[in-house]
Design a protein around this motif. Structure first.
Motif, short mmCIF file in Angstrom:
data_model
loop_
_atom_site.label_atom_id
_atom_site.label_comp_id
_atom_site.label_asym_id
_atom_site.label_seq_id
_atom_site.Cartn_x
_atom_site.Cartn_y
_atom_site.Cartn_z
N MET A 1 0.82 -1.19 0.00
CA MET A 1 0.00 0.00 0.00
C MET A 1 0.87 1.26 0.00
SD MET A 1 -3.09 0.78 -0.37
CE MET A 1 -4.24 -0.43 0.16
N ALA A 2 2.03 1.19 0.67
CA ALA A 2 2.93 2.35 0.70
C ALA A 2 3.41 2.71 -0.70
CB ALA A 2 4.11 2.08 1.62
N GLN A 3 3.69 1.68 -1.48
CA GLN A 3 4.14 1.90 -2.86
C GLN A 3 3.04 2.59 -3.67
OE1 GLN A 3 7.22 0.94 -3.84
NE2 GLN A 3 6.99 1.61 -5.93
N LEU A 4 1.80 2.17 -3.48
CA LEU A 4 0.67 2.76 -4.19
C LEU A 4 0.47 4.22 -3.77
CD1 LEU A 4 -1.74 2.33 -6.11
CD2 LEU A 4 -3.08 1.73 -4.09
N LEU A 5 0.55 4.49 -2.49
CA LEU A 5 0.39 5.87 -2.02
C LEU A 5 1.52 6.78 -2.51
CD1 LEU A 5 -0.90 5.27 1.60
CD2 LEU A 5 -2.20 6.03 -0.38
N GLY A 6 2.74 6.25 -2.51
CA GLY A 6 3.86 7.01 -3.05
C GLY A 6 3.68 7.31 -4.53
N MET A 7 3.19 6.31 -5.27
CA MET A 7 2.95 6.51 -6.70
C MET A 7 1.88 7.57 -6.92
SD MET A 7 1.46 3.85 -9.52
CE MET A 7 -0.23 4.11 -9.00
N LEU A 8 0.81 7.52 -6.14
CA LEU A 8 -0.27 8.50 -6.31
C LEU A 8 0.16 9.90 -5.91
CD1 LEU A 8 -3.39 6.49 -5.15
CD2 LEU A 8 -2.80 7.19 -7.46
N SER A 9 1.03 10.02 -4.90
CA SER A 9 1.49 11.35 -4.50
C SER A 9 2.38 11.98 -5.56
CB SER A 9 2.22 11.29 -3.15
OG SER A 9 3.44 10.62 -3.26
N ASP A 10 2.85 11.18 -6.47
CA ASP A 10 3.62 11.67 -7.61
C ASP A 10 2.72 11.84 -8.83
OD1 ASP A 10 6.01 12.17 -9.24
OD2 ASP A 10 5.72 10.14 -9.98
N LEU A 61 -5.95 -5.29 -10.20
CA LEU A 61 -6.15 -4.67 -11.51
C LEU A 61 -7.34 -3.72 -11.49
CD1 LEU A 61 -5.40 -7.68 -13.87
CD2 LEU A 61 -3.95 -5.70 -13.39
N ILE A 62 -8.38 -4.06 -10.77
CA ILE A 62 -9.54 -3.16 -10.66
C ILE A 62 -9.14 -1.88 -9.94
CG2 ILE A 62 -11.79 -2.87 -9.54
CD1 ILE A 62 -12.31 -5.85 -10.19
N ILE A 63 -8.39 -2.01 -8.85
CA ILE A 63 -7.94 -0.83 -8.11
C ILE A 63 -7.10 0.07 -8.99
CG2 ILE A 63 -6.39 -0.08 -6.25
CD1 ILE A 63 -7.34 -2.56 -4.66
N LEU A 64 -6.12 -0.49 -9.69
CA LEU A 64 -5.26 0.33 -10.55
C LEU A 64 -6.02 0.92 -11.73
CD1 LEU A 64 -2.01 -1.81 -10.47
CD2 LEU A 64 -2.41 0.39 -9.36
N LEU A 66 -9.24 1.79 -11.77
CA LEU A 66 -10.05 2.90 -11.26
C LEU A 66 -9.18 4.10 -10.90
CD1 LEU A 66 -12.64 0.95 -9.09
CD2 LEU A 66 -13.00 2.00 -11.34
N LEU A 67 -8.01 3.85 -10.33
CA LEU A 67 -7.11 4.95 -9.98
C LEU A 67 -6.54 5.65 -11.21
CD1 LEU A 67 -5.24 3.51 -6.88
CD2 LEU A 67 -6.97 5.31 -6.92
N SER A 68 -6.50 4.96 -12.35
CA SER A 68 -5.98 5.60 -13.55
C SER A 68 -6.86 6.78 -13.97
CB SER A 68 -5.86 4.59 -14.70
OG SER A 68 -7.13 4.19 -15.15
N PHE A 69 -8.14 6.72 -13.65
CA PHE A 69 -9.03 7.84 -13.99
C PHE A 69 -8.76 9.06 -13.14
CE2 PHE A 69 -11.36 4.18 -15.64
CZ PHE A 69 -11.55 4.61 -16.94
N LEU A 70 -8.07 8.87 -12.02
CA LEU A 70 -7.66 10.01 -11.19
C LEU A 70 -6.73 10.92 -11.99
CD1 LEU A 70 -8.45 10.53 -8.27
CD2 LEU A 70 -6.29 9.53 -7.58
N GLY A 71 -5.91 10.34 -12.86
CA GLY A 71 -5.03 11.14 -13.70
C GLY A 71 -5.80 12.00 -14.68
N VAL A 72 -6.84 11.44 -15.27
CA VAL A 72 -7.66 12.20 -16.23
C VAL A 72 -8.35 13.36 -15.52
CG1 VAL A 72 -9.62 12.08 -17.80
CG2 VAL A 72 -7.99 10.19 -17.70
#
Length: 139
Positions: A1-10, A61-64, A66-72
């Motif tokens: 989860m830390a890796q995911l949060l770090g990726m999203l903060s970037d 895969l579902i989590i990633l 859905l999170l990809s739309f955060l970029g859009v």
């Protein structure tokens, strides 16, 4: 989860900045999108590997996805709301750099076991070269 949060903060601040750049200079926005995409690919892979230890492959895969739309959404916010605020974009990019520093020095580098391997260094140089060539091509 830390890796995911770090990726999203970037990822989120980069997307906002990319949207703002698109509003001012679409060609530079395309270059930035390519560079960000190339840079985020290994981050997403690492986040997937990290999530896979806690969740099923399908759920990861579902989590990633859905999170990809955060970029859009972030890019659209940058395009419509922050394109005339360069100080705000600079602050967001400063925050984004903190996310990448966290990823590198807290999670990725300590776990790296590649001894005497030139591929990561070559990849970093190649990424820098792509950015410099792209900027020169834009003028």
């Amino acid at each position: 989860m830390a890796q995911l949060l770090g990726m999203l903060s970037d990822f989120v601040p980069e997307s906002i900045a990319m949207g703002a750049v698109f509003s001012q200079n679409p060609q530079l926005g395309i270059l930035l999108a390519i560079i960000i995409g190339i840079q985020n690919f290994p981050e997403a892979f690492n986040a997937y590997q990290d999530l896979k230890s806690s969740y099923s492959v399908r759920k990861c895969l579902i989590i990633l996805f859905l999170l990809s739309f955060l970029g859009v959404v972030s890019a659209l916010a940058g395009y419509y709301f922050l394109s005339s605020m360069p100080m705000a974009i600079g602050a967001l990019m400063n925050f984004s750099s903190g996310g990448i520093i966290y990823l590198i020095f807290q999670d990725i580098a300590p776990l790296s076991s590649m001894k005497k391997n030139w591929i990561p260094a070559l990849g970093a140089c190649f990424g820098f070269l792509v950015g410099m060539i792209g900027l020169k091509m834009l003028g």
